[in-house]
Scaffold this motif. Structure first.
Motif: not given
Length: 503
Positions: A280-301, A310-316
């Protein structure tokens, strides 16, 4: 029994009723965008007759100990009459010993190659000592496992048919299946082999939290225990799904079944056949979903995208320049409308392919280039081993502090606190020691023992730094403060509502 029947519509004498029908037909013909409906089949008999020889029954045998589990004797006062009663009851339940014995289970599968390759679910053959395959003509063969993939719940088996002629079926394109299309399922429900049921595609892209790549087809075609691993066919006789799960309070069909789509299954099966495992393809990151409050805090529409926790220090991803707090909006020319889409898209991308990513960072879109890597056997463990890097920041001053208006009390990390909350020596940040039950922090899921390691993408090493970040956010009229929070189980972002500090 009272049976309700629809009342017939009364028609006045003359030509009014035919005229009304004609006008109704005219309206239907003139409806914009109306697509001709597929004809309802008069019978599924010809299709079933053609497909039944390709579907097999799978039975497995495994060795188990004490199927009732280890039962503990309740504690009673010495001499209590209940003591002897419960001892006799438990011995009857456990059979008096825990000697190994054989247990059997049943499932379904289907032939994809006359050489003897058979597809089924991984959970059908998991932990099996022996696997038997019964064909439609009742002939039985012993099967071996070519490979299996627990993440998608698929397995590939092989039998030696000898001079027996096997009838394979072909995969269709599940992406072409529409909600409302007819489907036909064949399997071995409750041990009744060669059972045919029909229904429609009820929904697409269902996520039932069965694995990291959930993308199920939902159907109302009756699927019961023993159907697992059996095929779901379209009206061309092509496999567009592998029946895998049901939702039922009783174990029987209530019209909510799920199948792994062929678009997801075919690359997995191809890899199992070639390599015995999945690449499988691999990017080497941990991800999570966004909610409306987080999107607003980041300036996302809106809350579309996958937030990089988080990002794996040795990942793509690290080599491509991904940073904690980035939001992946597009990957390889495909939109990422929600978090769970990214793992599926990355996993399906060829290893070594160069792709473009569009991420949201610091209030604007940034384009990054990445080369997709190969997923390690267990990327979560690798991330845990490499997390923290080589440079360890100096320990901050000791002390604890309540953060006004948040319900949080945090403290500097100390050896007793590390031991109390099971935190590693390489952990950084401030530890949450108390949470007010009716606070915004409690509503957002913060708990004692959580580590707050960043606030608005800035490292936090002392309670005073967190208090200042909260106060600065209020002065800037921010509705929430983006925190990066870690505990031994997960790493995530939380948008903490700021509100007004009580003076």
């Amino acid at each position: 029994m009272f049976i309700s029947r629809p009342s017939p519509t009364a028609a006045r004498p003359g030509r009014l009723a035919p005229l009304a029908l004609a006008l109704f037909g005219l309206v239907v013909l003139l409806l914009p965008g109306a697509a001709p409906a597929a004809p309802v089949p008069d019978s599924f008999a010809n299709l079933a007759e053609k497909l039944l020889p390709s579907v097999v029954n799978i039975s497995t045998t495994q060795t188990v100990r004490n199927p009732h589990g280890a039962m503990e004797m309740p504690q009673f006062p010495p001499g209590s009459p209940f003591e002897e009663f419960f001892r006799d009851f438990m011995e009857r339940q456990q059979g008096g010993d825990d000697r190994p014995h054989k247990a059997n289970s049943l499932g379904s599968g289907f032939i994809i190659d006359p050489a003897g390759y058979i597809v089924t679910n991984n959970h059908v053959i998991a932990d099996a000592d022996e696997i038997s395959v019964k064909l439609h003509d009742d002939s039985v063969f012993q099967a071996t496992v070519v490979g299996r993939d627990p993440k998608v719940d698929l397995a590939l088996l092989k039998i030696d048919p000898g001079k027996k002629t096997l009838v394979p079926v072909a995969f269709g394109n599940s992406d072409e299946a529409r909600v409302g299309d007819w489907v036909l399922a064949i399997g071995n429900p409750f041990g009744f082999g060669g059972t045919v049921t029909t229904g429609i595609v009820s929904a697409r892209a269902r996520d039932i939290n069965a694995g990291p790549y959930d993308d199920f087809i939902q159907t109302d075609a009756p699927i019961n225990r023993g159907n697992s691993g059996g095929p779901m066919f379209n009206m061309k006789g092509e496999v567009i799904g592998i029946n895998a799960a049901i939702i039922s309070p009783s174990g029987g069909s209530i019209g909510i079944g799920f199948a792994i789509p062929s678009a997801l299954a075919t690359p997995v099966i191809d890899d199992l056949r070639k390599y015995g495992k999945v690449h499988r393809g691999w990017l080497g990151v941990r991800i999570q979903s966004l909610d409306a409050d987080m999107a607003e805090a980041m300036g996302l529409p809106d809350s579309h995208g996958a937030l990089v926790a988080s990002v794996d220090p040795n990942g793509p991803g690290q080599k491509a320049g991904l940073k904690n707090g980035d939001v992946v909006l597009r990957f390889d020319d495909r939109d990422i409308p929600e978090m769970r889409r990214l793992p599926r898209v990355v996993a399906a991308t060829p290893i070594g392919k160069k792709v473009e990513m569009v991420v949201w960072r610091d209030g604007k879109k940034v384009t990054l280039g990445a080369t997709v890597g190969e997923m390690p056997e267990d990327p979560a463990e690798k991330l845990a081993r490499t997390k923290g890097g080589k440079d360890k920041p100096a320990q901050p001053r000791e002390g604890s502090q309540a953060i006004p208006g948040t319900g949080l009390t945090v403290a500097t990390l100390t050896p007793p606190l590390r031991e109390r909350f099971g935190l590693g020596e390489d952990s950084n940040g401030v530890v949450v020691t108390e949470i007010k039950g009716d606070s915004a922090a409690a509503e957002k899921g913060l708990r004692p023992g959580d580590l707050i390691i960043e606030a608005d993408h800035k490292p936090i090493r002392a309670p005073q730094e967190l208090a200042k970040a909260v106060e600065d956010g209020r002065r800037a009229n921010q509705r929430s403060l983006l925190l990066r929070v870690e505990n031994p189980q997960q790493l995530r972002y939380i948008a903490l509502p700021l509100g007004e500090a009580k003076r």
